[in-house]
Design an enzyme around this catalytic site. Sequence first.
Site, PDB file in Angstrom:
ATOM      1  N   LYS A   9     147.516  39.714-116.792  1.00  0.00           N
ATOM      2  CA  LYS A   9     147.179  40.510-115.609  1.00  0.00           C
ATOM      3  C   LYS A   9     145.714  40.289-115.225  1.00  0.00           C
ATOM      4  O   LYS A   9     144.918  39.816-116.041  1.00  0.00           O
ATOM      5  CB  LYS A   9     147.442  41.987-115.903  1.00  0.00           C
ATOM      6  CG  LYS A   9     146.723  42.505-117.137  1.00  0.00           C
ATOM      7  CD  LYS A   9     147.259  43.858-117.536  1.00  0.00           C
ATOM      8  CE  LYS A   9     146.466  44.414-118.697  1.00  0.00           C
ATOM      9  NZ  LYS A   9     146.991  45.711-119.133  1.00  0.00           N
TER      10      LYS A   9
ATOM     11  N   TYR B 234     115.671  42.337-102.659  1.00  0.00           N
ATOM     12  CA  TYR B 234     115.921  43.487-101.797  1.00  0.00           C
ATOM     13  C   TYR B 234     115.189  44.737-102.270  1.00  0.00           C
ATOM     14  O   TYR B 234     115.073  44.970-103.479  1.00  0.00           O
ATOM     15  CB  TYR B 234     117.413  43.823-101.779  1.00  0.00           C
ATOM     16  CG  TYR B 234     118.258  42.888-100.950  1.00  0.00           C
ATOM     17  CD1 TYR B 234     118.056  42.776 -99.581  1.00  0.00           C
ATOM     18  CD2 TYR B 234     119.276  42.145-101.543  1.00  0.00           C
ATOM     19  CE1 TYR B 234     118.851  41.922 -98.829  1.00  0.00           C
ATOM     20  CE2 TYR B 234     120.075  41.301-100.796  1.00  0.00           C
ATOM     21  CZ  TYR B 234     119.863  41.189 -99.438  1.00  0.00           C
ATOM     22  OH  TYR B 234     120.633  40.362 -98.690  1.00  0.00           O
TER      23      TYR B 234
END
Length: 730
Positions: free
Chosen positions: A395, A622
């Site tokens: 998965k 940033y």
Amino acid sequence: MDKRQNYGGLDRFRIIAAFMVAAIHTSPLLSYSADADFLLTRVLCRVAVPFFFMVTGQFVVRDFFTCEGKALEKFWKYCKKMAVLYGAAILIYLPVGIYAGHYKELNAGLVFRMLLFDGTFYHLWYFSACMMGVALTYLMSRLIKGKRLKTCAENSAEMEKNIGFALTVSGFLYVIGLLGDSYFGFLKEGTLVYNVYMQGFRIFSYTRNGLFMAPVFLLLGAEIGNRKSNFDPLKRQINCAGLIVSLLLMAVEAFTLRNFGMQRHDSMYIMLIPTSIFLVKTLLTLEGPSSKILRNISLWIYVLHPAMIIVVRATAKILHLTGILVNNSLVHYFAVVFLSVLAAAGISKLMESSKKENFKCGRAWIEISKSALRQNVTALRKRIPDECRLMPALKANAYGHGALLIARELADMGVDAFCVASLEEGIQLRRQGIKGEILILGYTHPELFPLLRRYHLTQTVVDFPYAVLLNRYGRKIHVHIGVDTGMHRLGERCENVDRIYSICQMKNLIVDGIFTHLCADDKLEKPEMDYTDLQVNAFYKVVETLEKKGCGRPEIHLQSSYGVFNYPELGEDYARTGIALYGVLSTKEDTEKCKDILKPVLSLKARVASVRNIYAGENVGYGLKFKAERDMKIAALAIGYADGLTRGLSGGRGTALIEGHRVSVVGRICMDQTIVDVSDIPGVKAGDVAVLIGKSGDEEISACDLAKETGTITNEILSRLGTRLERIVV
Ligand SMILES: *Cc1c(COP(=O)(O)O)cnc(C)c1O
């Protein structure tokens, strides 16, 4: 049930088959005895080409009769691949052919004849035969299917009937071929049939071609491929005995035909069919991992050996060694084979490394260590009982590792059961050719139930109302029943044995298995152990009650990775291992304890995109979150949080390794870039490789470190690695 299933036997025999073809073209025993050489090269070695056809049939033609959606695609893909190969081989032999004067009286008819039937060089007929045979079998599959073209053959009996029908047709073609080959002497000169054959021989030189010979073997391969391979030693002995007997009979057939002068050519015999069947069946009972390298090498031996014959002869002439190197047929043969293997290995290696070169230009990528994965599989298998099989959890893209890559590697190691979270994940694996059982652990919408059947997927019954829906769909669906023994996530509650019993009674549900999931098996402390005991007891009580009520005992499973380590006694029919298979456990502490047994499978790497100097007082990234206190050198790495490098590692929490040096993250991690401080590493430049997870020199960063640093578990770090990353096996 067997843990092993693969095509190792077939892959190994490919090399032998390639040697056989080289023998046909060099007659190794001719210096010693003409009869012995006839037996070897005109009888025994004749199984080589049918063998190649059958393998192609198994892997290509078989799909024409199963999932129609894919048939055309598969057909074109195969044709393209073969056309490229055939084209390359034609080019390689063009100069030789010209030198030998093969193309002197070239006209359209001759070109047609050479390209479609005879090959532009003597051994290249095989490529055109493969393509023509595959095209014919494709057409047959379409014609037989008729109006059922759009749906998938859900019914394997139907499929076998269809293949059987096509086999009958191609059997007739083979008989026609036989009469133009070994049995030509049975035709009386001057009769109509004889004249028809003579007209035919204006179009093709031999009947051993894609029209008369290839289809029957391609379809036999497809037919045998339908059956699950079997490692039963008894079957192996029967097939082996069958092989020996049919080889003997084929020798009798061939010598008789030769004695009576019946043979126009000696490629096709009646006994070649049973011989080839027994051969492939025997090979399918052999164990061993399949090998792409062997496949490539055998192909190139096939293509290159005639060139090596020329090389050996030329060398002998120059060195005045013709007496030994050419006139002794056996020495000649071995010289040719030796050079062919060398050349083939060289080319395979070259092609392999050119692929690697390509990836060496990547921006950010994941490397999967095949040997680590193999080691983990072996280690886990050692910890589970013999009758228990691994059902690896694939998965979330195999916990970020790449579901398809991992599934293929595991299948090579004999794993034939997998579990996934969603229908979509299961379908993706099937579409890429993953066989075996695939269990969907999560919810599938009722509108999508038809897909469960189309892709042969097994659905988890997530509770009683869901079972009712599944049953109401009206057609048979394979399921495993989930039992909720205390996690309270999915599964029918264990107290409701009556409801679970009635799930077993539902007429459209084929209950292959029943399982539970333990939610506290990762800690060996009293509260957790007590809770696990409660869960385990509750589960076994359900299983026993069902058994008493006459439901039989479907396959049961309750272990995941921690279960295998902490509760080895719970090994039943399957162990649903996820995280451990990838070489780590959820926390750093647990992983440390297993570090001798489990090896991390994944490394995460990224390219240095740009290196620059900044000066004291300047900002980086940033939000003005980093201000340089001194002059520094920084590097931008081409990886960001969109790739799964979590933003929580910003501001110095995360590190990377460059050339064995550890460097730390500067400022905020961006979507596509991450900046690191490389002030202390001399010579860093754009294009260098940085390791985000994995080893470099003596340093190592493990996924557990990232988990610990960001307050989560390894599972989350790995499963969030982005789809933008290339994934490659090393
Ligand atoms: C994910 C999952 C597993 C695998 O768990 P690991 O701890 O990674 O081994 C097993 N069973 C179920 C039901 C799961 O959801």
